[in-house]
Design an enzyme around this catalytic site. Structure first.
Site, PDB file in Angstrom:
ATOM      1  N   ASP A   1      34.956  49.803  33.089  1.00 41.83           N
ATOM      2  CA  ASP A   1      35.745  49.087  32.090  1.00 41.83           C
ATOM      3  C   ASP A   1      36.756  50.051  31.463  1.00 41.83           C
ATOM      4  OD1 ASP A   1      36.457  46.993  30.396  1.00 41.83           O
ATOM      5  OD2 ASP A   1      34.918  47.481  28.917  1.00 41.83           O
TER       6      ASP A   1
ATOM      7  N   ASP B   1      43.332  50.877  33.282  1.00 44.16           N
ATOM      8  CA  ASP B   1      44.093  50.392  32.134  1.00 44.16           C
ATOM      9  C   ASP B   1      45.250  51.341  31.857  1.00 44.16           C
ATOM     10  OD1 ASP B   1      45.161  49.518  29.815  1.00 44.16           O
ATOM     11  OD2 ASP B   1      43.322  49.601  28.633  1.00 44.16           O
TER      12      ASP B   1
ATOM     13  N   GLU C   1      45.824  45.769  33.659  1.00 45.04           N
ATOM     14  CA  GLU C   1      46.229  45.034  32.441  1.00 45.04           C
ATOM     15  C   GLU C   1      47.745  45.061  32.323  1.00 45.04           C
ATOM     16  OE1 GLU C   1      43.780  45.716  28.965  1.00 45.04           O
ATOM     17  OE2 GLU C   1      45.535  45.621  27.636  1.00 45.04           O
TER      18      GLU C   1
ATOM     19  N   GLY D   1      37.365  44.235  19.512  1.00 44.62           N
ATOM     20  CA  GLY D   1      36.643  44.438  18.256  1.00 44.62           C
ATOM     21  C   GLY D   1      36.759  43.212  17.374  1.00 44.62           C
TER      22      GLY D   1
ATOM     23  N   HIS E   1      40.239  40.140  27.534  1.00 41.61           N
ATOM     24  CA  HIS E   1      39.467  41.151  26.794  1.00 41.61           C
ATOM     25  C   HIS E   1      39.418  40.712  25.341  1.00 41.61           C
ATOM     26  CE1 HIS E   1      39.179  44.648  29.690  1.00 41.61           C
ATOM     27  NE2 HIS E   1      39.854  43.750  30.368  1.00 41.61           N
ATOM     28  N   GLY E   2      38.502  41.297  24.572  1.00 38.14           N
ATOM     29  CA  GLY E   2      38.434  40.937  23.168  1.00 38.14           C
ATOM     30  C   GLY E   2      37.877  39.543  22.986  1.00 38.14           C
ATOM     31  N   GLY E   3      36.763  39.275  23.667  1.00 40.92           N
ATOM     32  CA  GLY E   3      36.164  37.935  23.627  1.00 40.92           C
ATOM     33  C   GLY E   3      35.471  37.617  22.316  1.00 40.92           C
ATOM     34  N   THR E   4      34.947  38.626  21.623  1.00 43.74           N
ATOM     35  CA  THR E   4      34.171  38.344  20.411  1.00 43.74           C
ATOM     36  C   THR E   4      35.051  37.808  19.291  1.00 43.74           C
ATOM     37  OG1 THR E   4      32.583  40.076  20.931  1.00 43.74           O
ATOM     38  CG2 THR E   4      32.729  39.400  18.619  1.00 43.74           C
TER      39      THR E   4
ATOM     40  N   ASN F   1      35.617  39.556  28.847  1.00 46.06           N
ATOM     41  CA  ASN F   1      34.900  40.770  28.447  1.00 46.06           C
ATOM     42  C   ASN F   1      34.344  40.575  27.048  1.00 46.06           C
ATOM     43  OD1 ASN F   1      36.266  41.666  30.777  1.00 46.06           O
ATOM     44  ND2 ASN F   1      36.253  43.756  29.999  1.00 46.06           N
TER      45      ASN F   1
HETATM   46 ZN   LIG Z   1      38.663  45.627  26.922  1.00 41.84          ZN
END
Ligand SMILES: [Zn+2]
Length: 289
Positions: free
Chosen positions: A82, A104, A134, A181, A208-211, A230
């Site tokens: 990752d 990345d 990305e 985050g 990315h940044g799923g939360t 992710n």
């Molecule tokens: Zn990420």
């Protein structure tokens, strides 16, 4: 089903309209919790190993542990680097048996991102590994109001076709108001941008940044065209809260606290495998084969 590259599973997810999660793992208790979740959910999945872990002294032992556990699974699962930083790190991940890698280079200018990604594609192809890059830049949640929330770093849909043609990556992370985050404020996601990019490409797209999204927001994101999500910050929060509770119990022990970590991973992963539509997809995949 042994350890596999996740590429065919992601293509299937794209065609069928669900998403496969990448859950980050750092040590064996979390791995055990995730394995238990995958068995119960019959879901394909990615074990994400953050690039920082490759700098740790125990990485060879941890990778061996992961390979052994994933190889025993009956669902297709991948071990993936990752946020790979450079070619050397990708080489190490591939030597450790990782089946997919992310490079990345999204902070670099467009042409340099292409050049760096291309080198990784050429290397990883020899190992049969899938490659994620990305385009655009997914920023941090604690800078959300100045960055992602202000449409900074967004993927330019006009550049996507050229990027894919020149690099040959298998799946692509895009920036559309998502952030790593915790989000400072409500996520403001541009789903029209996701749909526009999806309609231009034939490969799976990654968030990315799923939360920080509601379950319904995840479903909308997947409907718009995201096939890999992710997810880590929420796991970290759930595990931390549960470990603190376990530590506060009378007669608390190390074993109880570590079990709390395992249980938090299991429960949280089961929930999101269901929300993302991945639950049950491993059994239907094997029937279709
Ligand atoms: Zn990420």
């Amino acid at each position: 089903m042994p350890l596999v590259s996740i590429v065919p599973e992601l293509i299937r997810a794209r065609n069928m309209g669900y998403a496969i999660p990448s859950f980050n793992v750092f040590e064996p208790h979390a791995v055990d919790g995730l394995i238990s979740a995958l068995q119960k959910s019959a879901a394909p999945c990615i074990f994400g190993v953050y690039s920082g872990c490759l700098k740790e002294a125990n990485i060879r032992a941890f990778a061996a542990y992961l390979r052994e556990r994933v190889n025993q699974l009956e669902v297709p699962a991948s071990i993936m680097l990752d946020h790979g930083e450079n070619l050397e790190q990708v080489q190490l991940a591939l030597d450790l048996g990782f089946t997919d890698v992310m490079i990345d280079a999204s902070r670099l200018p467009f042409e340099e991102n292409i050049a760096k990604t291309r080198e990784v594609v050429q290397l990883a192809r020899h190992y049969g590994a899938g490659i994620e890059a990305e385009l655009g830049h997914v920023g941090l949640g604690d800078q959300y109001n100045q960055f992602g929330g202000a449409r900074k770093g967004f993927t330019d849909p006009r550049l996507v076709a050229e990027f894919l043609e020149k690099t040959g990556v298998d799946f692509l992370a895009i920036a559309f108001g998502n952030a790593h985050g915790e989000y400072q404020s409500e996520p403001r996601l541009d789903l029209d941008l996701v749909r526009e990019v999806r309609d231009k490409v034939s490969i799976p797209l990654v968030m990315h940044g799923g939360t920080g999204l509601t379950d319904d927001q995840y479903r909308e994101v997947i409907r718009a065209g995201i096939s890999k999500i992710n997810y880590f910050t929420g796991l970290n929060k759930a595990a931390t809260a549960r470990m603190i509770r376990a530590a506060a119990e009378p007669g608390a022990t190390m074993f109880g606290i570590l079990s709390a970590l395992r249980e938090a991973y299991e429960e949280t992963c089961i929930h999101y495998l269901e929300v993302f539509g991945a639950a049950g997809q491993a059994s239907s995949t094997s029937q279709a084969r």
